[in-house]
Design an enzyme around this catalytic site. Structure first.
Site, PDB file in Angstrom:
ATOM      1  N   ASP A  96      24.203  33.929  28.441  1.00 23.43           N
ATOM      2  CA  ASP A  96      23.446  32.976  27.624  1.00 23.43           C
ATOM      3  C   ASP A  96      24.011  31.611  27.994  1.00 23.43           C
ATOM      4  OD1 ASP A  96      23.045  31.140  25.390  1.00 23.43           O
ATOM      5  OD2 ASP A  96      22.355  32.842  24.219  1.00 23.43           O
TER       6      ASP A  96
ATOM      7  N   GLU B 191      26.357  40.767  26.111  1.00 20.78           N
ATOM      8  CA  GLU B 191      26.271  39.300  26.130  1.00 20.78           C
ATOM      9  C   GLU B 191      27.611  38.705  25.716  1.00 20.78           C
ATOM     10  OE1 GLU B 191      23.422  37.690  23.335  1.00 20.78           O
ATOM     11  OE2 GLU B 191      23.639  35.654  24.120  1.00 20.78           O
TER      12      GLU B 191
ATOM     13  N   ASP C 155      27.344  25.485  20.886  1.00 18.77           N
ATOM     14  CA  ASP C 155      26.304  26.500  20.999  1.00 18.77           C
ATOM     15  C   ASP C 155      25.242  26.264  19.941  1.00 18.77           C
ATOM     16  OD1 ASP C 155      24.876  28.866  21.500  1.00 18.77           O
ATOM     17  OD2 ASP C 155      26.013  29.889  19.942  1.00 18.77           O
TER      18      ASP C 155
ATOM     19  N   LYS D 214      30.306  35.449  24.827  1.00 23.59           N
ATOM     20  CA  LYS D 214      30.251  34.171  24.104  1.00 23.59           C
ATOM     21  C   LYS D 214      31.651  33.594  23.986  1.00 23.59           C
ATOM     22  CE  LYS D 214      28.125  32.029  20.112  1.00 23.59           C
ATOM     23  NZ  LYS D 214      27.293  32.186  18.927  1.00 23.59           N
TER      24      LYS D 214
ATOM     25  N   TRP E 101      25.132  42.074  21.424  1.00 21.84           N
ATOM     26  CA  TRP E 101      25.917  40.881  21.118  1.00 21.84           C
ATOM     27  C   TRP E 101      26.424  40.995  19.694  1.00 21.84           C
ATOM     28  CZ3 TRP E 101      25.118  37.263  17.203  1.00 21.84           C
ATOM     29  CH2 TRP E 101      26.108  36.253  17.151  1.00 21.84           C
TER      30      TRP E 101
ATOM     31  N   HIS F 231      19.946  34.841  28.756  1.00 22.47           N
ATOM     32  CA  HIS F 231      19.368  34.195  27.589  1.00 22.47           C
ATOM     33  C   HIS F 231      19.262  32.728  27.954  1.00 22.47           C
ATOM     34  CE1 HIS F 231      20.120  37.063  23.941  1.00 22.47           C
ATOM     35  NE2 HIS F 231      19.186  37.485  24.777  1.00 22.47           N
TER      36      HIS F 231
ATOM     37  N   HIS G 163      26.694  29.694  26.010  1.00 23.14           N
ATOM     38  CA  HIS G 163      27.914  30.404  25.630  1.00 23.14           C
ATOM     39  C   HIS G 163      29.121  30.146  26.523  1.00 23.14           C
ATOM     40  CE1 HIS G 163      25.750  33.691  23.085  1.00 23.14           C
ATOM     41  NE2 HIS G 163      25.460  32.464  22.712  1.00 23.14           N
TER      42      HIS G 163
ATOM     43  N   ASP H  84      16.187  32.313  24.138  1.00 25.54           N
ATOM     44  CA  ASP H  84      16.983  32.521  22.921  1.00 25.54           C
ATOM     45  C   ASP H  84      17.357  31.174  22.310  1.00 25.54           C
ATOM     46  OD1 ASP H  84      18.595  33.424  20.888  1.00 25.54           O
ATOM     47  OD2 ASP H  84      20.313  33.865  22.175  1.00 25.54           O
TER      48      ASP H  84
ATOM     49  N   ASP I 121      21.692  26.215  20.365  1.00 27.53           N
ATOM     50  CA  ASP I 121      20.403  26.903  20.471  1.00 27.53           C
ATOM     51  C   ASP I 121      19.201  25.998  20.243  1.00 27.53           C
ATOM     52  OD1 ASP I 121      21.268  29.821  20.824  1.00 27.53           O
ATOM     53  OD2 ASP I 121      22.424  29.205  19.073  1.00 27.53           O
TER      54      ASP I 121
HETATM   55  C1  RNT Z   1      24.211  34.305  19.621  1.00 27.99           C
HETATM   56  C2  RNT Z   1      23.600  34.989  20.769  1.00 27.99           C
HETATM   57  C3  RNT Z   1      22.559  36.019  20.445  1.00 27.99           C
HETATM   58  C4  RNT Z   1      21.634  35.609  19.333  1.00 27.99           C
HETATM   59  C5  RNT Z   1      20.464  36.525  19.105  1.00 27.99           C
HETATM   60  C6  RNT Z   1      19.775  36.259  17.817  1.00 27.99           C
HETATM   61  O1  RNT Z   1      25.014  33.278  19.963  1.00 27.99           O
HETATM   62  O2  RNT Z   1      23.080  34.049  21.655  1.00 27.99           O
HETATM   63  O3  RNT Z   1      21.866  36.353  21.589  1.00 27.99           O
HETATM   64  O4  RNT Z   1      21.151  34.317  19.532  1.00 27.99           O
HETATM   65  O5  RNT Z   1      20.873  37.825  19.214  1.00 27.99           O
HETATM   66 ZN    ZN Z   2      21.914  34.758  23.268  1.00 32.91          ZN
END
Ligand code: RNT
Ligand code: ZN
Length: 415
Positions: free
Chosen positions: A256, A222, A291, A224, A181, A283, A259, A323, A293
Site C-alpha cells: 500500500d 499487507e 498514512d 504497514k 491486514w 493498494h 504504508h 484503497d 488515505d
Molecule cells: C490500512 C490498510 C488497509 C485498510 C483497508 C480498509 O492502513 O491500508 O488496507 O485501508 O483494509
Molecule cells: Zn491498504
C-alpha cells in the site's frame, strides 16, 4: 480530422499504437473498494472504526444500508472506464431475517447478495477479513495477541474468509484476492518485538492451512509502517510481510503506497518485487504527510507506479486495488476521481514510448533521455483520454460531475 486522429498521429510518430493501448487497458481489472462509500463502517457492528485507521469529515449522505451502498457504487462506476472488480471487507456481510453471526462464523451465504450484484455487472470480487472495529480486538491486537482465545477467534475469522474468497472466485469465474491486514501494534516502545511477530506468523500460517485452490484464491499480506495509536511498532512491518510472502507458496506481498516512510516510493519497489514474485498486489492510495488515505489523483507517484507496471509488462502480474476513504467530500465523486485518476495513469503509461526511452538508457544517452522524458509530458494526453472514455461508454471529463451533484440532491441528501 478529429482531435483523436491528430493525437494518434503524434503518438504513432513515436512508435506508440494508441488504439492497441486502449484495447489492452479496457481488459486490465482495477479493484474498487466498497469502503469509500460508508467511511469503512460496514454492516456487522455499531461501534466506531478502529485499527489505527481513521476517516475524518462528515459530508452528508453516506450509505448506511447494503441497498444504499450498492446504489452509490453503481452511480460511481457508471463514470469509470475499464474493467472493474468490487473489493469487499468481511464487515460488509449482509444478514437477513434477524440472523447474526460473529466474524468467526461468517459463511458464503452472508455475501450471496454481493455475489448477485457482482455477477449482474460482470465484476470480479476481492475480499478482506476485517481485523478491526470489533470487540474481540483485545488491547489493539488480533492475530498477534498473546491471549490465545483472541488469537484463535481471529484465525477462525481468517479461515472463514478463505472459504468465502473461494466461493467468490467460483461464482464469478475471476480469481479473488484476499488481503490480510491487521492494525496490530503498540503505541509506545515495546518490550518484545519478536514475540508478537512469531504469533502473527503462526496465525497467518494457520489461516492459510485452510484448503483453497491457488488459482482461485490469492492470499496477500499487507505491510504497514505505523498506524494511528500504534506509532512505535506494527507486527506486520515491511520486512515481516515481504519475507512471509516470499517464504509461503501462493502468498502474495501487498504494498500500500501509504504504508512506507515518506521518502520511500512504491514505484521503485514494484520492479524489485517483480524480479522474484510471479504475482504481487497493490493498494493504490495517496498519503499526505502520514498514512492519510486521501483520494488518488493523477500525481507524479501515481503515474510512476502505473509506468512501472506497464513497462515491466506486468499488467497480468499485479493485482491493482484502490484503497482510500475521505468522509469530507461527496463520496461518489471521491470514488470516481480515484478510479479515473488511476485509469488515466495507466493509459498515460501505455501510450509512453517506453521501449525508445529504455534504449536511450541502455545506450547511456542520458541527456537525450532527460529531454525526451520531459517532452513526453506535453503530448496531447487529454485527447487520448477523451477517446478512451468514449470507447468505454462513460462520460468525458467535464461531463459527469453535474450528474453526481444531481444524485446528491435527489438521493444522498434525502437520507
Ligand atoms: C490500512 C490498510 C488497509 C485498510 C483497508 C480498509 O492502513 O491500508 O488496507 O485501508 O483494509
Ligand atoms: Zn491498504
Amino acid at each position: 480530422m478529429s482531435r483523436y486522429e491528430e493525437a494518434k498521429k503524434k503518438f504513432a510518430a513515436l512508435g506508440v499504437d494508441t488504439d492497441a493501448a486502449m484495447e489492452r487497458l479496457k481488459t486490465a481489472p482495477v479493484s474498487i473498494h466498497c469502503w469509500q462509500g460508508d467511511d469503512v463502517i460496514g454492516f456487522d457492528h455499531d461501534g466506531p472504526l478502529t485499527g489505527g485507521i481513521q476517516t475524518t469529515g462528515n459530508y452528508p449522505g453516506k450509505a448506511t444500508t447494503p441497498e444504499q451502498l450498492m446504489s452509490d457504487f453503481d452511480k460511481a462506476i457508471s463514470f469509470c472506464p475499464g474493467a472493474k472488480k468490487l473489493n469487499l471487507h468481511a464487515c460488509y456481510a449482509i444478514f437477513e431475517d434477524g440472523e447474526f453471526v460473529d466474524r468467526d462464523k461468517i459463511e458464503p451465504k452472508h455475501f450471496a447478495k454481493w455475489v448477485e450484484f457482482a455477477k449482474e455487472r460482470g465484476l470480479g470480487l476481492d475480499f478482506n477479513p476485517t481485523f478491526f472495529s470489533h470487540d474481540k480486538v483485545k488491547d489493539g491486537l488480533t492475530l498477534s495477541s498473546p491471549d490465545e482465545e483472541t488469537r484463535k477467534f481471529w484465525i477462525e475469522h481468517g479461515k472463514a474468509c478463505i472459504r468465502i474468497s473461494q466461493y467468490f472466485a467460483e461464482e464469478t469465474g475471476v480469481p479473488c484476492v484476499m488481503n490480510i491486514w491487521t492494525g496490530d501494534g503498540y503505541k509506545d516502545i515495546p518490550a518484545d518485538r519478536m514475540g508478537p511477530r512469531m504469533r502473527y506468523k503462526e496465525s497467518i500460517e494457520e489461516i492459510l492451512s485452510e484448503p483453497y485452490d491457488k488459482d482461485k484464491v490469492k492470499p496477500c499480506v499487507e505491510s504497514k509502517v505505523f498506524g494511528i495509536g500504534v506509532e512505535s511498532f506494527t507486527a506486520g512491518s515491511a520486512e515481516f510481510s515481504l519475507t512471509f510472502a516470499a517464504t509461503h507458496d501462493g502468498c502474495l506481498p501487498l504494498m500500500d503506497n501509504g504504508h512506507y516512510h515518506p521518502t520511500e516510493v512504491v514505484s521503485d519497489k514494484i520492479p524489485a518485487l517483480l524480479c522474484f514474485f510471479p504475482e504481487i498486489a497493490l493498494h493504490i492510495t495517496r498519503g499526505v504527510r502520514w498514512d492519510s488515505d486521501h483520494v488518488v489523483l493523477y500525481d507524479d507517484e501515481t503515474r510512476e507506479m502505473a509506468k512501472e507496471i506497464v513497462r515491466c509488462d506486468a499488467l497480468d502480474r499485479v493485482y491493482m486495488a484502490l484503497d482510500y476513504f475521505d468522509a469530507s467530500i461527496n463520496r461518489v465523486a471521491a470514488w470516481v476521481v480515484g478510479v479515473r485518476s488511476w485509469q488515466r495513469a495507466l493509459l498515460t503509461a501505455m501510450c509512453t514510448p517506453n521501449e525508445t526511452l529504455k534504449k536511450l538508457q541502455d545506450e547511456n544517452r542520458l541527456t537525450e533521455l532527460m529531454v525526451k522524458q520531459e517532452e513526453v509530458k506535453m503530448l496531447p494526453w487529454g485527447d487520448i483520454w477523451d477517446e478512451y472514455c468514449a470507447r468505454c461508454g462513460v462520460a468525458k471529463d467535464g461531463e459527469w460531475f453535474d450528474e453526481v451533484m444531481k444524485y446528491e440532491k435527489d438521493v444522498l441528501l434525502k437520507r
